[in-house]
Every structure is written in C-alpha cells, then in structure tokens.
Design a protein around this motif. Structure first.
Motif, short mmCIF file in Angstrom:
data_model
loop_
_atom_site.label_atom_id
_atom_site.label_comp_id
_atom_site.label_asym_id
_atom_site.label_seq_id
_atom_site.Cartn_x
_atom_site.Cartn_y
_atom_site.Cartn_z
N ALA A 18 -8.36 8.25 6.52
CA ALA A 18 -9.37 8.37 5.46
C ALA A 18 -8.83 9.19 4.28
N ASP A 19 -8.10 10.26 4.58
CA ASP A 19 -7.51 11.07 3.52
C ASP A 19 -6.48 10.28 2.72
N ILE A 20 -5.65 9.52 3.42
CA ILE A 20 -4.62 8.74 2.75
C ILE A 20 -5.23 7.65 1.88
N GLU A 21 -6.28 7.02 2.38
CA GLU A 21 -6.97 6.00 1.58
C GLU A 21 -7.60 6.61 0.34
N ALA A 22 -8.13 7.82 0.44
CA ALA A 22 -8.70 8.50 -0.72
C ALA A 22 -7.61 8.78 -1.75
N ALA A 23 -6.43 9.19 -1.28
CA ALA A 23 -5.31 9.44 -2.18
C ALA A 23 -4.89 8.14 -2.88
N LYS A 24 -4.85 7.04 -2.16
CA LYS A 24 -4.49 5.76 -2.75
C LYS A 24 -5.48 5.36 -3.84
N ARG A 25 -6.76 5.61 -3.61
CA ARG A 25 -7.78 5.26 -4.61
C ARG A 25 -7.59 6.10 -5.87
N LEU A 26 -7.31 7.39 -5.70
CA LEU A 26 -7.09 8.24 -6.86
C LEU A 26 -5.84 7.78 -7.62
N ARG A 27 -4.78 7.45 -6.91
CA ARG A 27 -3.57 6.97 -7.54
C ARG A 27 -3.83 5.71 -8.35
N ALA A 28 -4.54 4.77 -7.76
CA ALA A 28 -4.83 3.52 -8.45
C ALA A 28 -5.62 3.79 -9.73
N ARG A 29 -6.57 4.69 -9.66
CA ARG A 29 -7.38 5.02 -10.84
C ARG A 29 -6.52 5.68 -11.92
N CYS A 30 -5.65 6.61 -11.52
CA CYS A 30 -4.81 7.32 -12.48
C CYS A 30 -3.75 6.41 -13.09
N PHE A 31 -3.21 5.50 -12.29
CA PHE A 31 -2.13 4.64 -12.77
C PHE A 31 -2.62 3.33 -13.38
N GLY A 32 -3.95 3.11 -13.39
CA GLY A 32 -4.51 1.91 -13.98
C GLY A 32 -4.20 0.66 -13.20
N LEU A 33 -4.20 0.77 -11.86
CA LEU A 33 -3.90 -0.36 -10.99
C LEU A 33 -5.13 -0.77 -10.20
N VAL A 34 -5.15 -2.01 -9.73
CA VAL A 34 -6.23 -2.44 -8.85
C VAL A 34 -6.14 -1.71 -7.52
N SER A 35 -4.93 -1.56 -7.02
CA SER A 35 -4.69 -0.79 -5.80
C SER A 35 -3.28 -0.22 -5.87
N ASP A 36 -3.02 0.81 -5.09
CA ASP A 36 -1.69 1.41 -5.08
C ASP A 36 -1.33 1.79 -3.66
N ALA A 37 -0.46 1.02 -3.07
CA ALA A 37 0.00 1.27 -1.70
C ALA A 37 1.36 0.61 -1.55
N ASP A 38 2.23 1.22 -0.74
CA ASP A 38 3.52 0.61 -0.47
C ASP A 38 4.01 1.05 0.91
N VAL A 39 5.20 0.60 1.28
CA VAL A 39 5.71 0.86 2.62
C VAL A 39 6.05 2.33 2.83
N PHE A 40 6.18 3.09 1.76
CA PHE A 40 6.54 4.50 1.89
C PHE A 40 5.35 5.37 2.32
N ASP A 41 4.15 4.89 2.11
CA ASP A 41 2.97 5.70 2.46
C ASP A 41 2.95 6.10 3.93
N ASP A 42 3.38 5.21 4.80
CA ASP A 42 3.36 5.51 6.24
C ASP A 42 4.44 6.51 6.65
N ARG A 43 5.45 6.69 5.81
CA ARG A 43 6.56 7.58 6.14
C ARG A 43 6.43 8.96 5.51
N CYS A 44 5.46 9.13 4.64
CA CYS A 44 5.34 10.37 3.86
C CYS A 44 4.26 11.30 4.39
N LYS A 45 4.39 12.56 4.03
CA LYS A 45 3.32 13.54 4.18
C LYS A 45 2.55 13.56 2.87
#
Length: 240
Positions: A18-45
C-alpha cells in the motif's frame, strides 16, 4: 528500518504494498504521467515523507543498494555507460524517482529527505550516492548557464566519468563555450541537483534527453568521503 521525525514531517521506509502504491501515485502526479512503475520498484527501498498534521504524503524516493560489480543493474545504467564505476571499491546506493508534491512546497521537506538519506548512508556504510538529476522539459536553451556552470565546476573525475549510451544526448561539455552567469545558473539548477553540488557532487559531461519523462537529466554522484565537514555536520543535525 528508516524512521525520522523532524518538525512538521516524518520520513519512513515503506512498510508494504500500500505504501509503495501511494508512492507510485505521487510520482505519476508529479511527473505528469498516467502511471509510474517499473521493474526497479520491487528491488528498491522506498522512503515516504508525510506531513504529520494530516498524514499527507508530500515526498518520496527510492534507494537501490549496489556495488561496482552490480552497477550495470542500476536504473541509470539504461542511459549511461558506467563501466568506469565498476572499479569503485565500496558500497553504493542509487537514489531515484525523487519527487515533492508541488502543492506542498516547503524547503523543510527537502531537509528531511536528505536527513533520511544521510541516516541510510551512515547505517549501511555507503561510500557513493548516485542517480539521475533532472531538469524539467527537453529544451536545452532554457538551461545553458546551468550546463555551462556544470562544465566549469562540477564534471566527474575522469576515472569515474560516465560515457554516452542513450540515443539522444546534449554534449554540453563539448559544445558550450560560454562563461556561465552564476546567478542565472543557480536559478535554473534543479533543487535536488543544487544540494548534490553543495556536497561536492559531480556530473556527467552530457545530458540525456528523455522524451518519455519530458526531462533532461545528468548522471550525478557524491563520494561520501569527499563531502565537506561543515556540510556533513548540517546533514547529521537533521537526524540529531
């Protein structure tokens, strides 16, 4: 597990999906994207910064632990040839996807973010912090003084210098012959990059033109052992 409370904000490591999904939503809003996720999300803190008063998520970033032997697996390695840094002898961490909610503009947010990064670097014995520092938009003419300043004062040591890999780049170190206007340069420099530079950070000699993210970005590194003592003291005062 990182947790840092300072003033009106608290920084903490993501505790679950849930925390990671919230971060993705904020990123998408800040970067002007529909969504923001990639393969690195699962490997990062993932680090989240909340405003205490209403628990609003106002900032986030992610950190990927690496070494010279694994730097080719970094996000930055998609855009930069980083073979030189394979010889770096020490722990590294790649900091990426840094964003602050535009509606929550407050310099204290950046201070708390750097405090959280400092705590992580200290706890893990990290010796190199790196990532991609982004300028908004892809028009190089908007940032010529900033790039001239980077060329004049902040290029990476030759032994670590990233080489060109991306198909679209602006080779500012080779092309610019202007003397930078220091005031204009700093006004156009992204806040995150300004902080890197104040810590003795260095950059690639070219900028990648990233049409997908609508940015220009430079590879940026900070060798922890080279941070000026006064700056280290200020950073550690946040985690005091």
């Amino acid at each position: 597990m990182i947790r840092l409370k300072k003033g009106r904000y608290v920084a903490r490591q993501a505790g679950g999906l849930a925390d990671i999904e919230a971060a993705k939503r904020l990123r998408a809003r800040c970067f002007g994207l529909v969504s923001d996720a990639d393969v690195f999300d699962d490997r990062c803190k993932h680090i989240l910064i909340h405003r205490i008063a209403d628990d609003a998520l106002v900032c986030c970033f992610r950190m990927l632990p690496l070494t010279g032997a694994t730097i080719s697996h970094s996000y930055s390695a998609q855009y930069y040839e980083l073979t030189a840094l394979e010889a770096f002898d020490g722990k590294m961490v790649e900091m990426g996807r840094f964003c602050v909610d535009p509606a929550a503009a407050d310099p204290d947010i950046l201070r708390v973010a750097w405090g959280a990064m400092t705590a992580y670097v200290d706890d893990e014995g990290v010796e190199l912090l790196f990532g991609c520092s982004s300028f908004s938009g892809t028009e190089t003419a908007d940032y010529l003084d900033a790039f001239a300043m980077l060329k004049a004062r902040h290029l990476a040591p030759k032994r670590w210098l990233p080489r060109v890999k991306a198909p679209k780049v602006f080779k500012y170190a080779a092309r610019l012959r202007r003397k930078p206007d220091a005031k204009k340069a700093m006004l156009r420099m992204p806040p995150l990059l300004r902080t890197y530079l104040m810590m003795g950070g260095w950059v690639s000699d070219h900028a990648v033109v990233d049409d997908k993210m609508n940015t220009l970005h430079v590879f940026t590194g900070v060798e922890i052992g080279s941070i000026p003592p006064a700056r280290k003291k200020l950073l550690r005062a946040v985690i005091g």
